[in-house]
Design an enzyme around this catalytic site. Structure first.
Site, PDB file in Angstrom:
ATOM      1  N   ARG A  10       0.819  -1.221   0.000  1.00 19.02           N
ATOM      2  CA  ARG A  10       0.000   0.000   0.000  1.00 19.02           C
ATOM      3  C   ARG A  10       0.852   1.269   0.000  1.00 19.02           C
ATOM      4  O   ARG A  10       0.414   2.318  -0.460  1.00 19.02           O
ATOM      5  CB  ARG A  10      -0.967   0.014   1.178  1.00 19.02           C
ATOM      6  CG  ARG A  10      -0.292   0.071   2.522  1.00 19.02           C
ATOM      7  CD  ARG A  10      -1.313   0.169   3.644  1.00 19.02           C
ATOM      8  NE  ARG A  10      -0.756  -0.270   4.903  1.00 19.02           N
ATOM      9  CZ  ARG A  10      -0.966   0.353   6.061  1.00 19.02           C
ATOM     10  NH1 ARG A  10      -1.705   1.432   6.124  1.00 19.02           N
ATOM     11  NH2 ARG A  10      -0.425  -0.115   7.165  1.00 19.02           N
ATOM     12  N   GLU A  58     -18.847   4.416  -0.142  1.00 22.86           N
ATOM     13  CA  GLU A  58     -18.059   3.781  -1.211  1.00 22.86           C
ATOM     14  C   GLU A  58     -18.805   3.691  -2.529  1.00 22.86           C
ATOM     15  O   GLU A  58     -18.189   3.688  -3.600  1.00 22.86           O
ATOM     16  CB  GLU A  58     -17.603   2.385  -0.770  1.00 22.86           C
ATOM     17  CG  GLU A  58     -16.591   2.395   0.367  1.00 22.86           C
ATOM     18  CD  GLU A  58     -17.230   2.608   1.735  1.00 22.86           C
ATOM     19  OE1 GLU A  58     -18.480   2.504   1.845  1.00 22.86           O
ATOM     20  OE2 GLU A  58     -16.496   2.879   2.701  1.00 22.86           O
ATOM     21  N   PHE A  83     -14.451  -3.036   0.913  1.00 23.45           N
ATOM     22  CA  PHE A  83     -15.485  -2.047   0.594  1.00 23.45           C
ATOM     23  C   PHE A  83     -15.478  -1.690  -0.899  1.00 23.45           C
ATOM     24  O   PHE A  83     -16.522  -1.524  -1.519  1.00 23.45           O
ATOM     25  CB  PHE A  83     -15.281  -0.789   1.430  1.00 23.45           C
ATOM     26  CG  PHE A  83     -15.160  -1.069   2.901  1.00 23.45           C
ATOM     27  CD1 PHE A  83     -16.088  -1.874   3.553  1.00 23.45           C
ATOM     28  CD2 PHE A  83     -14.109  -0.553   3.649  1.00 23.45           C
ATOM     29  CE1 PHE A  83     -15.981  -2.157   4.899  1.00 23.45           C
ATOM     30  CE2 PHE A  83     -13.987  -0.835   5.005  1.00 23.45           C
ATOM     31  CZ  PHE A  83     -14.917  -1.626   5.633  1.00 23.45           C
ATOM     32  N   ASP A 117      -8.028  -6.747  12.514  1.00 23.42           N
ATOM     33  CA  ASP A 117      -9.381  -6.246  12.245  1.00 23.42           C
ATOM     34  C   ASP A 117     -10.390  -7.379  12.039  1.00 23.42           C
ATOM     35  O   ASP A 117     -11.588  -7.181  12.188  1.00 23.42           O
ATOM     36  CB  ASP A 117      -9.391  -5.329  11.008  1.00 23.42           C
ATOM     37  CG  ASP A 117      -9.008  -3.893  11.364  1.00 23.42           C
ATOM     38  OD1 ASP A 117      -8.983  -3.583  12.575  1.00 23.42           O
ATOM     39  OD2 ASP A 117      -8.747  -3.101  10.444  1.00 23.42           O
ATOM     40  N   ARG A 167      -1.998  -4.450   3.543  1.00 17.63           N
ATOM     41  CA  ARG A 167      -1.673  -3.579   4.674  1.00 17.63           C
ATOM     42  C   ARG A 167      -0.316  -3.889   5.295  1.00 17.63           C
ATOM     43  O   ARG A 167       0.420  -2.997   5.709  1.00 17.63           O
ATOM     44  CB  ARG A 167      -2.748  -3.748   5.766  1.00 17.63           C
ATOM     45  CG  ARG A 167      -2.594  -2.823   6.960  1.00 17.63           C
ATOM     46  CD  ARG A 167      -3.394  -3.307   8.161  1.00 17.63           C
ATOM     47  NE  ARG A 167      -2.811  -4.508   8.753  1.00 17.63           N
ATOM     48  CZ  ARG A 167      -1.799  -4.494   9.637  1.00 17.63           C
ATOM     49  NH1 ARG A 167      -1.282  -3.355  10.034  1.00 17.63           N
ATOM     50  NH2 ARG A 167      -1.312  -5.629  10.106  1.00 17.63           N
TER      51      ARG A 167
END
Lengths: 314, 316
Positions: A10, A58, A83, A117, A167
């Protein structure tokens, strides 16, 4: 290839958009309240007009990206992969792909490596969802350098392109962005006993598995698939025919991703290779869960040991 | 602060205070009405020939689309559909494709004879508008709720382009020059406004003060399964858009003079996006289709077609 630097794919996003801007591209990023995490905030810091933050919306994000592209902008839009591809699927399908708009969908936080997460945020179906769309091209870079290359290819390829980024910091495998092409895989290590075709973070694990297996006298070829659609049929089939066994590896569901693409390829275009033993390493039709990357890759059978076991089993 | 919602009740043509303007307006109104009548006939013939399609929502929007295209508001060049300086029109309620196709044909984008290919294999006139097939269609639509987002992004991009052009010009001229942004007009259905994305876009457009954006809402209060107010009540779309920060004009969507006035006021408004909430009748112009949700997505048979054409002014 012996580089130990760790960098998340990223991080290539904001950095490459800045480069494209400096090189004169009329680039705009559209984000949905995650510009710090996706790193598009870097672009916004240099020129606030180049970052359009739609807030937590989104579906609108995809429409805004579509409209900006119609005005002639080079548009990248992202958010987290879950998303960007799941929440806004119809917008990607009906507005962007159906009309063939010049929108680059480059989300971050794809796959299990999102970590703590948990399953709600670990997108393991996005390659399947994007691959099935007409007009869409799908790139899965393995490291920071190839992520930069993928973003550049997207910028220079008219029409929709999907670039999957993650990530977690992962080893930098490539020294330069040259040599990457749409529709081209790269053979990173030659071998004669088995082929591991990997994408994303699994490429690094495949190389490590090949090192370990070499100690046992098993000679593994490692292919970085990079371009899932179009798939590099020639390179992949040549490798499979050479080694006579194949393992695909991806931090994605085994359904619909790289493994499926390779299985489809063999079944349809290489009947001579149909007897080739094959294993798909990936998430086995289940959702993710919270944990750190090491724990998750062990639990879900995506780590170096799982790759080695798969090769030995064939 | 002024009331954000204005009723546009009177046609400019009816204003006795400005005789010259009124005469011109009357001539324009007459032209628009003629085109609207021709478009109604076109779309009834098209949908009948296709054997499927959406007459109700096409007829409710006909006067709005005709006024936009033929009242002089929309800047376009039918001979050059991608003329960079054109205004953009996006049909968010893509199922009303027949009214868009009729307008494009009447405006000269293609021969009216092609209209009868609607929905047929190989036709450029797809069941829902396809920008890759038909020049004049700015973007493909059909999945409801997305047109306002696309239009907002487009309006923002065009505003950015105008700002950048003004800065470049000012750099050369050593003085500030205002270059107006090209405008975006988008037509939404009221049922479509049940889609949440419409309100995501409404928030965005107001936040960015997109004064080159005009949304027209075809407020006929019918959707496929019945009255919008019975199925999931939109209550008051004018109030809703106003609450989202839009300047709102309410208008009778079949009074071309009033629509014309609303479009003029909307394009003159410089502080943000404008919503024209147009009260319309689904199936307008064909007595047996008017206010009947059953005519949302059904083609007339030969007999019904004859009757509809008679009512719209074609004598057999």
């Amino acid at each position: 290839m012996q580089m130990s630097e760790m960098k998340a794919t990223r991080e290539a996003y904001g950095a490459t958009l800045l480069e494209l801007l400096e090189e004169g591209h009329d680039v705009v990023a559209v984000d949905a309240d995650l510009s710090g995490s996706t790193t598009t905030a870097k672009l916004g810091k240099v020129d606030p007009n180049r970052l359009v933050n739609v807030g937590i919306a989104e579906q609108n994000m995809m429409g805004i990206a579509a409209g900006l592209s119609l005005s002639g902008k080079l548009v990248f839009t992202g958010s987290f992969a879950v998303f960007a591809t799941g929440r806004a699927y119809d917008q990607v399908r009906n507005t962007i792909c159906y009309a063939g708009l010049n929108v680059k969908i480059a989300p971050t936080h794809a796959g299990l490596s999102v970590g703590a997460d948990g399953g709600s945020h670990q997108m393991i179906e996005d390659i399947a969802l994007m691959r099935v769309l007409p007009n869409m091209r799908v790139l899965v870079p393995a490291d920071y350098t190839s992520a930069k290359a993928a973003l550049r290819i997207a910028a220079n390829t008219p029409g929709p392109v999907y670039v999957r980024m993650g990530r977690a910091p992962v080893p930098v495998l490539y020294e330069e962005t040259d040599g990457f092409e749409l529709g081209k895989a790269r053979v990173l290590r030659e071998g004669s006993d088995a082929t591991i075709i990997a994408c994303g973070v699994e490429v690094d694990f495949a190389l490590k598995a090949a090192d370990q297996l070499a100690e046992q006298g098993i000679d593994v070829e490692v292919v970085d698939a990079f371009s899932i659609k179009p798939l590099d049929e020639d390179t992949i089939l040549a490798s499979i025919r050479k080694t006579g066994s194949v393992i695909t590896a991806e931090e994605h569901s085994i359904i619909g991703g790289l493994g499926s693409a390779v299985a489809e390829l063999i079944a349809e275009k290489a009947p001579d290779a149909l007897r080739t033993p094959m294993r798909r390493i990936g998430v086995q039709d289940r959702f993710g869960t919270s944990g750190d990357m090491d724990e998750l890759f062990r639990e879900y059978g995506l780590d170096v040991q799982a790759l080695c076991a798969a090769v030995v089993s064939l | 602060m002024a009331d954000p919602i204005t009723d546009i009740k009177r046609s400019a043509a009816d204003d006795p205070a400005i005789d010259i303007a009124a005469t011109a307006a009357t001539a324009t109104d007459a032209l628009v009405k003629k085109q609207a009548a021709a478009m109604r006939i076109d779309l009834i013939k098209m949908i009948t020939a296709a054997g499927s399609g959406h007459p109700g929502g096409s007829l409710s929007a006909t006067d709005l689309v005709a006024t936009l295209f033929f009242g002089g508001t929309l800047r376009f060049d039918a001979a050059d559909p991608s003329w960079p300086d054109r205004d953009r029109f996006i049909l968010s309620k893509g199922h009303a494709a027949p009214v868009l196709y009729a307008a494009l044909a009447r405006a000269g984008y293609f021969d009216t004879a092609e209209l009868l290919t609607l929905r047929k294999f190989g036709s450029r006139l797809q069941g829902h508008p396809d920008s890759r097939k038909l020049p004049g269609v700015e973007v493909s639509t059909g999945s409801l709720g997305q047109g306002l987002s696309i239009s907002s992004g487009l309006a923002l991009g065009l505003a950015m382009e105008a700002k950048s052009a003004a800065e470049n010009a000012a750099a050369k001229a050593a003085e500030a020059i205002a270059i107006p942004a090209k405008r975006v007009f988008v037509l939404l259905g009221d049922g479509e406004c049940q889609e949440g994305q419409v309100w995501e876009a409404a928030m965005f457009a107001a936040h960015h003060k997109l004064s080159n954006l005009v949304a027209i809402i075809d407020n006929n209060n019918l959707q496929i399964d019945g009255r919008c107010s019975d199925i999931n009540d939109l209550i008051d779309l004018a109030e809703k858009f106003a609450a989202f920060g839009w300047h709102v004009l309410k208008v009778d969507g079949h009074d071309v003079g009033a629509i014309q006035s609303a479009l003029e006021e909307a394009t003159a408004y410089e502080l943000g996006p404008v919503a024209i909430v147009a009260a319309t009748t689904k199936g307008k112009g064909v007595s047996f289709m008017e206010n009947q949700c059953g005519w949302h997505g059904k083609a007339p048979n030969a007999e019904q077609c004859d009757q509809a054409l008679k009512e719209c002014g074609v004598c057999k």
